[in-house]
Enzyme design. Structure first.
Site, PDB file in Angstrom:
ATOM      1  CG  ASP A   9      -1.956  -1.147   1.167  1.00 25.92           C
ATOM      2  OD1 ASP A   9      -1.911  -1.976   0.230  1.00 25.92           O
ATOM      3  OD2 ASP A   9      -2.783  -1.239   2.099  1.00 25.92           O
ATOM      4  CG  HIS A  49     -11.178   1.016   0.199  1.00 22.98           C
ATOM      5  ND1 HIS A  49     -11.250  -0.287   0.595  1.00 22.98           N
ATOM      6  CD2 HIS A  49     -10.259   1.597   1.011  1.00 22.98           C
ATOM      7  CE1 HIS A  49     -10.415  -0.491   1.611  1.00 22.98           C
ATOM      8  NE2 HIS A  49      -9.788   0.633   1.879  1.00 22.98           N
ATOM      9  CE  LYS A 107      -4.041  -4.256   1.249  1.00 18.67           C
ATOM     10  NZ  LYS A 107      -4.772  -3.241   2.039  1.00 18.67           N
ATOM     11  CB  CYS A 152      -2.128  -2.887   5.203  1.00 23.32           C
ATOM     12  SG  CYS A 152      -3.873  -2.386   5.115  1.00 23.32           S
TER      13      CYS A 152
HETATM   14  C1  VGL Z   1      -4.612   0.696   5.674  1.00 22.21           C
HETATM   15  C2  VGL Z   1      -6.172   1.606   7.070  1.00 22.21           C
HETATM   16  C3  VGL Z   1      -7.139   1.488   6.121  1.00 22.21           C
HETATM   17  C4  VGL Z   1      -3.202   0.268   5.445  1.00 22.21           C
HETATM   18  C5  VGL Z   1      -5.585   0.560   4.705  1.00 22.21           C
HETATM   19  O1  VGL Z   1      -2.777   0.207   4.282  1.00 22.21           O
HETATM   20  O2  VGL Z   1      -2.509   0.001   6.457  1.00 22.21           O
HETATM   21  N1  VGL Z   1      -4.923   1.210   6.860  1.00 22.21           N
HETATM   22  N2  VGL Z   1      -6.831   0.972   4.926  1.00 22.21           N
HETATM   23 ZN    ZN Z   2      -8.255   1.007   3.391  1.00 17.95          ZN
END
Ligand code: VGL
Ligand code: ZN
Length: 206
Positions: A9, A49, A107, A152
């Protein structure tokens, strides 16, 4: 030994100026770029999302970002709207070297459940395909880096270990949300307990 680097991410919304900015999130980018030359394969996850995602506080009337709610029967931090599909915030950081990324695993597309791990949704009902892909590529070791350490990254590193991969967290190539003081050390402890090796990037293969 076949080693893959998992970039978790590394997206604009988790960097300075983003919707869910992690302190110094962008600091992971140059280290991640360097790590790419130390592995056999590079793979990335992308938080991706729909606008109506149930993890967004905005989709829970009367609730504010960073409050605790529930989603899919699980405790759920209610986040600011972030990483909405096809928006700039969902794109990888512009300085991330994407040329060596063999595959991207998106995801969090199902509005009814969140997905912190790059392997499974939070209810462990659905796999993303990352585990099967790593197995098909004969990967037995993963280096995990990216954002955010306490969400994540943690979930991805723990699931990798649970799948029998040698899972190494490159701590200096990760940054966390740290909503509460102690969240990031607690995440590191949980990873260690699950069999993840916590390493500094310089500690591995000069
Ligand atoms: C994440 C919060 C919400 C992350 C993703 O990548 O850690 N944290 N969505
Ligand atoms: Zn998220």
């Amino acid at each position: 030994m076949t080693t893959a680097l998992i970039l978790v991410d590394i997206q604009n919304d988790f960097c300075t100026g983003g919707a869910l900015a992690v302190p110094q999130g962008e600091a992971v980018v140059p280290i991640a770029n360097q790590l790419m030359s130390q592995v056999d394969l590079v793979v990335a996850t992308q938080d991706w999302h729909p606008a109506d995602h149930g993890s967004f506080a905005a989709n829970h009337p009367g609730r504010a970002p960073f409050e605790l709610g529930t989603l899919a029967g699980l405790p759920q931090v209610l986040w600011p709207v972030h990483c909405v599909q096809w928006t700039g915030g969902a794109q990888f950081h512009p300085q991330l070297d994407t040329r060596r990324i063999a595959r991207v695993f998106p995801k969090g597309m199902d509005a009814s459940i969140d997905s912190y791990s790059g392997f499974f949704d939070n209810g462990r009902g659905k796999a993303t395909g990352l585990g099967e892909w790593l197995r098909a590529e004969h990967v037995d070791e993963v280096l995990v880096c990216g954002l955010a350490t306490d969400y994540c990254v943690k979930a991805t590193a723990i699931d990798a270990a649970g799948l029998g991969l040698r899972s190494i967290l490159v701590e200096e190539a990760c940054r966390g949300v740290g909503m509460q003081a102690g969240d990031i050390p607690a995440a590191l402890a949980a990873m260690r307990k699950a069999g993840v090796v916590i390493a500094a990037s310089g500690a591995r293969r000069a």
